[in-house]
Motif scaffolding. Sequence first.
Motif, PDB file in Angstrom:
ATOM      1  N   LYS A  21       0.833  -1.204   0.000  1.00 33.16           N
ATOM      2  CA  LYS A  21       0.000   0.000   0.000  1.00 33.16           C
ATOM      3  C   LYS A  21       0.869   1.256   0.000  1.00 33.16           C
ATOM      4  O   LYS A  21       0.536   2.263  -0.653  1.00 33.16           O
ATOM      5  N   LYS A  22       1.974   1.213   0.725  1.00 30.34           N
ATOM      6  CA  LYS A  22       2.896   2.356   0.756  1.00 30.34           C
ATOM      7  C   LYS A  22       3.484   2.597  -0.628  1.00 30.34           C
ATOM      8  O   LYS A  22       3.578   3.748  -1.092  1.00 30.34           O
ATOM      9  N   GLU A  35       2.141   1.846  -3.433  1.00 30.17           N
ATOM     10  CA  GLU A  35       1.061   2.367  -4.263  1.00 30.17           C
ATOM     11  C   GLU A  35       0.831   3.849  -4.014  1.00 30.17           C
ATOM     12  O   GLU A  35       0.639   4.639  -4.960  1.00 30.17           O
ATOM     13  N   LEU A  36       0.835   4.239  -2.750  1.00 32.73           N
ATOM     14  CA  LEU A  36       0.653   5.649  -2.411  1.00 32.73           C
ATOM     15  C   LEU A  36       1.771   6.521  -2.981  1.00 32.73           C
ATOM     16  O   LEU A  36       1.562   7.702  -3.289  1.00 32.73           O
ATOM     17  N   ASN A  37       2.941   5.940  -3.123  1.00 33.68           N
ATOM     18  CA  ASN A  37       4.088   6.670  -3.675  1.00 33.68           C
ATOM     19  C   ASN A  37       4.197   6.511  -5.198  1.00 33.68           C
ATOM     20  O   ASN A  37       5.234   6.840  -5.778  1.00 33.68           O
ATOM     21  N   TYR A  38       3.135   5.990  -5.813  1.00 34.99           N
ATOM     22  CA  TYR A  38       3.084   5.805  -7.263  1.00 34.99           C
ATOM     23  C   TYR A  38       4.154   4.836  -7.768  1.00 34.99           C
ATOM     24  O   TYR A  38       4.528   4.872  -8.948  1.00 34.99           O
ATOM     25  N   ASP A  39       4.609   3.960  -6.879  1.00 35.29           N
ATOM     26  CA  ASP A  39       5.618   2.976  -7.276  1.00 35.29           C
ATOM     27  C   ASP A  39       4.907   1.719  -7.768  1.00 35.29           C
ATOM     28  O   ASP A  39       4.885   0.683  -7.099  1.00 35.29           O
ATOM     29  N   PHE A  40       4.306   1.830  -8.926  1.00 35.73           N
ATOM     30  CA  PHE A  40       3.521   0.730  -9.458  1.00 35.73           C
ATOM     31  C   PHE A  40       4.394  -0.410  -9.954  1.00 35.73           C
ATOM     32  O   PHE A  40       3.927  -1.543 -10.092  1.00 35.73           O
ATOM     33  N   THR A  41       5.661  -0.120 -10.219  1.00 40.80           N
ATOM     34  CA  THR A  41       6.590  -1.176 -10.624  1.00 40.80           C
ATOM     35  C   THR A  41       6.786  -2.170  -9.492  1.00 40.80           C
ATOM     36  O   THR A  41       6.689  -3.399  -9.685  1.00 40.80           O
ATOM     37  N   ARG A  97       4.798  -2.600  -6.935  1.00 40.18           N
ATOM     38  CA  ARG A  97       3.515  -3.261  -6.678  1.00 40.18           C
ATOM     39  C   ARG A  97       3.309  -4.455  -7.590  1.00 40.18           C
ATOM     40  O   ARG A  97       2.951  -5.553  -7.133  1.00 40.18           O
TER      41      ARG A  97
END
Length: 422
Positions: A364-365, A367-373, A375
């Motif tokens: 979730k962290k 994702e919140l930081n836009y680190d979709f890679t 995720r």
Amino acid sequence: MVKAQEVEKAYEVAKQRYAEIGVDTDKVLADLKQVKLSVHCWQGDDIHGFLNPDQELTGGIGVSGDYPGIARTPDELTADLHEGLSLIPGKHKVQLHSLYAVTDKKKDLDELTPDDFKYWVDWAKQEGVGLDMNPTFFSHPKVKHNFTLASPEKDIRDFWIRVGENSRAISNYFGEALGQRSVNNFWIPDGFKDNPIDKQGPRERLIKSLDEILNSAKYDEKNTIEAFEGKLFGTGIESYTVGSHLFYNNYALTRNKLWTIDAGHWHPTEDVSDKFSAFLPFGKGLMLHVSRPVRWDSDHVVIFDEALVRIARSLVRDNQLSKTNIGLDFFDATINRVAAWVIGARATQKALLQAMLAPIADLKKAELNYDFTTRLAETEELKSYPFGAVWDQFCLQNNVPVGTDWLNNIHQYEKDVQFKRN
């Protein structure tokens, strides 16, 4: 036969692997043990019940198959349930329907009282399980032209209102006697096969009937709470379903009750798991019926498939297990009926376990930081992590057979008990 030391050795390896990504498997096993499933009794006897077991199934319900060993009496059904529950890790609940009353004399559905379920309460105490309730609104002559609580005829509505009122008293009895809240789930088969002229009238009548049922008596919600189950359509009501999903969504919200989501009652392309997070921020809670539709609401035995995995992930990742009551709802008479319970329940528990075995806070962290890679990469890698070794340890801890060893119990039970019934 799987050896305990082999299970424990594999678990230690898996435990270390998960620890490397911040997952405490011991805690996960403790959390999973707290999740109670509500096992449906009707898988054991093909929904015949005991009030009028020769009554033809109606209301769009049908069971396929003729596997030998069907339960025919209360003692046979509870024996089968005992066998099934003994092969499922943890302590759970059992769902009943009005038609499973055990009476001294012949009664109709609207004449039932809590005393007619004393047999079940005594058994549940002995077994250490809770009981949930479902008023039966099908397989009865007073299901007239596919209508019950929404019928245009007052005497038909009044009959089914009494059935609903009695079910609330019975569900409250379960909760008081067993010390576990009983969910009382309402599903009705009302609707039209072809296009209706009046869509509003039946729904207004249904609202009035349900309100009359709820206002008939006040019960402590620590003992019982009502849930309302919608459907896209059913056999015989293909064009119009009175109790649609949106109808019961709104009814549950405005009456502060539970909304029931049956995984088989939606269009096959819809993601049922996406409904939870849309409803629960507003609603009191969910009753979830875990089923497996093939093409449509066919109630196949639940398996560890992608749909079930998505359901479990949604509940776990959004921390909604405490607001969700998970019940099973399927019936298959082409296989051993006890085995069906075991397969479906264990599959559901496996899906929950796999969902719990993830670094959810870290994901979730990211994702919140836009680190979709991160995720995507981590969720893909998790698919091949050794969760099976953790599942085997869960079975071992709960004194149930590991792997397919439980099938030996089923085959022996068939030989000693079930096949002698035919």
